[in-house]
Design a protein around this motif. Sequence first.
Motif, mmCIF file in Angstrom:
data_model
loop_
_atom_site.group_PDB
_atom_site.id
_atom_site.type_symbol
_atom_site.label_atom_id
_atom_site.label_comp_id
_atom_site.label_asym_id
_atom_site.label_seq_id
_atom_site.Cartn_x
_atom_site.Cartn_y
_atom_site.Cartn_z
ATOM 1 N N ARG A 120 -46.266 -15.432 14.844
ATOM 2 C CA ARG A 120 -46.166 -14.933 16.549
ATOM 3 C C ARG A 120 -44.822 -15.121 17.067
ATOM 4 N N GLU A 121 -43.987 -16.405 16.717
ATOM 5 C CA GLU A 121 -42.918 -16.753 16.950
ATOM 6 C C GLU A 121 -41.805 -15.682 16.622
ATOM 7 N N LYS A 122 -41.757 -15.440 15.327
ATOM 8 C CA LYS A 122 -40.861 -14.272 14.927
ATOM 9 C C LYS A 122 -40.999 -12.920 15.325
ATOM 10 N N THR A 123 -42.350 -12.955 15.537
ATOM 11 C CA THR A 123 -42.711 -11.317 16.026
ATOM 12 C C THR A 123 -42.093 -11.170 17.624
ATOM 13 N N HIS A 124 -42.331 -12.359 18.093
ATOM 14 C CA HIS A 124 -42.073 -12.247 19.715
ATOM 15 C C HIS A 124 -40.236 -12.277 19.648
ATOM 16 N N ALA A 125 -39.548 -12.979 18.843
ATOM 17 C CA ALA A 125 -38.200 -12.780 18.614
ATOM 18 C C ALA A 125 -37.806 -11.330 18.396
ATOM 19 N N ASP A 126 -38.587 -10.734 17.476
ATOM 20 C CA ASP A 126 -38.279 -9.480 16.926
ATOM 21 C C ASP A 126 -38.571 -8.291 18.033
ATOM 22 N N TYR A 127 -39.394 -8.618 18.976
ATOM 23 C CA TYR A 127 -39.961 -7.768 19.949
ATOM 24 C C TYR A 127 -38.611 -7.519 21.007
ATOM 25 N N LEU A 128 -38.100 -8.943 21.204
ATOM 26 C CA LEU A 128 -37.036 -8.925 22.304
ATOM 27 C C LEU A 128 -35.813 -8.231 21.849
ATOM 28 N N GLN A 129 -35.688 -8.304 20.280
ATOM 29 C CA GLN A 129 -34.331 -7.931 19.692
ATOM 30 C C GLN A 129 -34.550 -6.318 19.788
ATOM 31 N N VAL A 130 -35.660 -5.756 19.403
ATOM 32 C CA VAL A 130 -35.837 -4.526 19.320
ATOM 33 C C VAL A 130 -35.655 -3.721 20.633
ATOM 34 N N LYS A 131 -36.183 -4.449 21.766
ATOM 35 C CA LYS A 131 -35.649 -4.219 23.082
ATOM 36 C C LYS A 131 -34.419 -3.754 23.415
ATOM 37 N N ASP A 132 -33.786 -5.029 23.229
ATOM 38 C CA ASP A 132 -32.328 -4.956 23.322
ATOM 39 C C ASP A 132 -31.758 -3.586 22.845
ATOM 40 N N ILE A 133 -32.020 -3.612 21.202
ATOM 41 C CA ILE A 133 -31.557 -2.387 20.390
ATOM 42 C C ILE A 133 -31.768 -1.154 21.206
ATOM 43 N N MET A 134 -32.975 -0.879 21.663
ATOM 44 C CA MET A 134 -33.494 0.249 22.070
ATOM 45 C C MET A 134 -32.721 0.531 23.522
ATOM 46 N N SER A 135 -32.417 -0.452 24.309
ATOM 47 C CA SER A 135 -31.576 -0.273 25.309
ATOM 48 C C SER A 135 -30.155 0.348 24.987
ATOM 49 N N LYS A 136 -29.433 -0.327 24.119
ATOM 50 C CA LYS A 136 -28.261 0.200 23.656
ATOM 51 C C LYS A 136 -28.425 1.670 23.182
ATOM 52 N N LEU A 137 -29.353 1.601 22.338
ATOM 53 C CA LEU A 137 -29.582 3.437 21.749
ATOM 54 C C LEU A 137 -29.704 4.335 22.783
ATOM 55 N N SER A 138 -30.460 3.851 23.986
ATOM 56 C CA SER A 138 -30.764 4.802 24.893
ATOM 57 C C SER A 138 -29.701 5.141 25.733
ATOM 58 N N GLU A 139 -28.680 4.169 26.017
ATOM 59 C CA GLU A 139 -27.571 4.384 26.579
ATOM 60 C C GLU A 139 -26.588 5.288 25.901
ATOM 61 N N ARG A 140 -26.627 5.189 24.558
ATOM 62 C CA ARG A 140 -25.720 5.773 23.587
ATOM 63 C C ARG A 140 -26.084 7.274 23.540
ATOM 64 N N PHE A 141 -27.301 7.518 23.508
ATOM 65 C CA PHE A 141 -27.862 8.759 23.204
ATOM 66 C C PHE A 141 -28.561 9.337 24.436
ATOM 67 N N SER A 142 -28.266 8.957 25.670
ATOM 68 C CA SER A 142 -29.186 9.374 26.890
ATOM 69 C C SER A 142 -29.132 10.960 27.009
ATOM 70 N N ASP A 143 -28.155 11.510 26.512
ATOM 71 C CA ASP A 143 -28.251 13.084 26.542
ATOM 72 C C ASP A 143 -29.266 13.717 25.784
ATOM 73 N N VAL A 144 -29.559 13.132 24.681
ATOM 74 C CA VAL A 144 -30.623 13.628 24.085
ATOM 75 C C VAL A 144 -32.113 13.060 24.168
ATOM 76 N N HIS A 145 -32.165 11.762 24.658
ATOM 77 C CA HIS A 145 -33.353 11.105 24.671
ATOM 78 C C HIS A 145 -33.407 10.066 25.819
ATOM 79 N N THR A 146 -34.689 10.320 26.811
ATOM 80 C CA THR A 146 -34.824 9.274 27.737
ATOM 81 C C THR A 146 -36.051 8.190 27.477
ATOM 82 N N THR A 147 -35.853 7.011 27.272
ATOM 83 C CA THR A 147 -36.701 5.966 26.738
ATOM 84 C C THR A 147 -37.360 5.311 28.034
ATOM 85 N N ASP A 148 -38.652 5.211 27.767
ATOM 86 C CA ASP A 148 -39.318 4.297 29.038
ATOM 87 C C ASP A 148 -39.032 2.709 28.214
ATOM 88 N N LEU A 149 -38.471 2.060 28.660
ATOM 89 C CA LEU A 149 -38.224 0.550 28.313
ATOM 90 C C LEU A 149 -38.964 -0.252 29.211
#
Length: 200
Positions: A120-149
Amino acid sequence: MQDFTQLHTIFDRTRGYINRFMGIIQPIIDAAQDEHTRLYYHHILEEEEQRMGRLQQLVPHLESLSAEKKSDQLSDRELSQLLSDINLERFGLHNFREHLELSLYEFRDDETRMELDGMREKTHADYLQVKDIMSKLSERFSDVHTTDLTDHDEGHDVHQVDHLKASANAPLGVAAVITHPQAPVSGKKGLTVGSLKGLH
C-alpha cells in the motif's frame, strides 16, 4: 526517455503486486460464508484481473520505448493513446491502493498485514510519482493530448487515515478463519506421552 523508463519500472512492480494480492484475497472468496462478502471480493479481484490484462500490454510497450528510444517516432495519435493508457493506470494505482487498504480490515496475522501495508505504501508513492510524470508529459505534449489530471485524493479524508492502525481493532473478517499450514520443524523430536512420563 527517462519518464517512460520510470513508468515501466512502476507498472512492472505493480504487476507483481497485483499478482501477489490476487493470491492473498482468493482464499477470502473461497472461504466466504455469505454472498455479499464473496461478491465484494470477487468484484475487487475482477477489477485487478482486468488491470493486469492492460498492464500486460502497456509494460512491454513502455520497455520497448525506453530501450530503443522510440518515443520520438510515435505519431500524434499513438502518443495521445499512450498518454491516455498511462493516465488510466494512474487511476488504477489509486484504486489498487484502496483495495489494499480495504483488505487490511480482513486480516489479523501480522505477516499478511505488514505485506499488504508495504504494498500500500509503495503503491501510494508510485501513484504520486505517476501523477508528477503525467503532469510533465501533459505540458510537453499539450499540442497532441489534453489529460485530466484530477487528484483522486482531494477532498477525501479517508485517504488521510492510517488504515494499518485503524484496522487493528476492526471486527474479525473472513480471513480470520483462513488457516495457513505450519511448516514442520525438522531435526527436533516432538514430545510424546511416553516422553512426558519420563519427565516426572
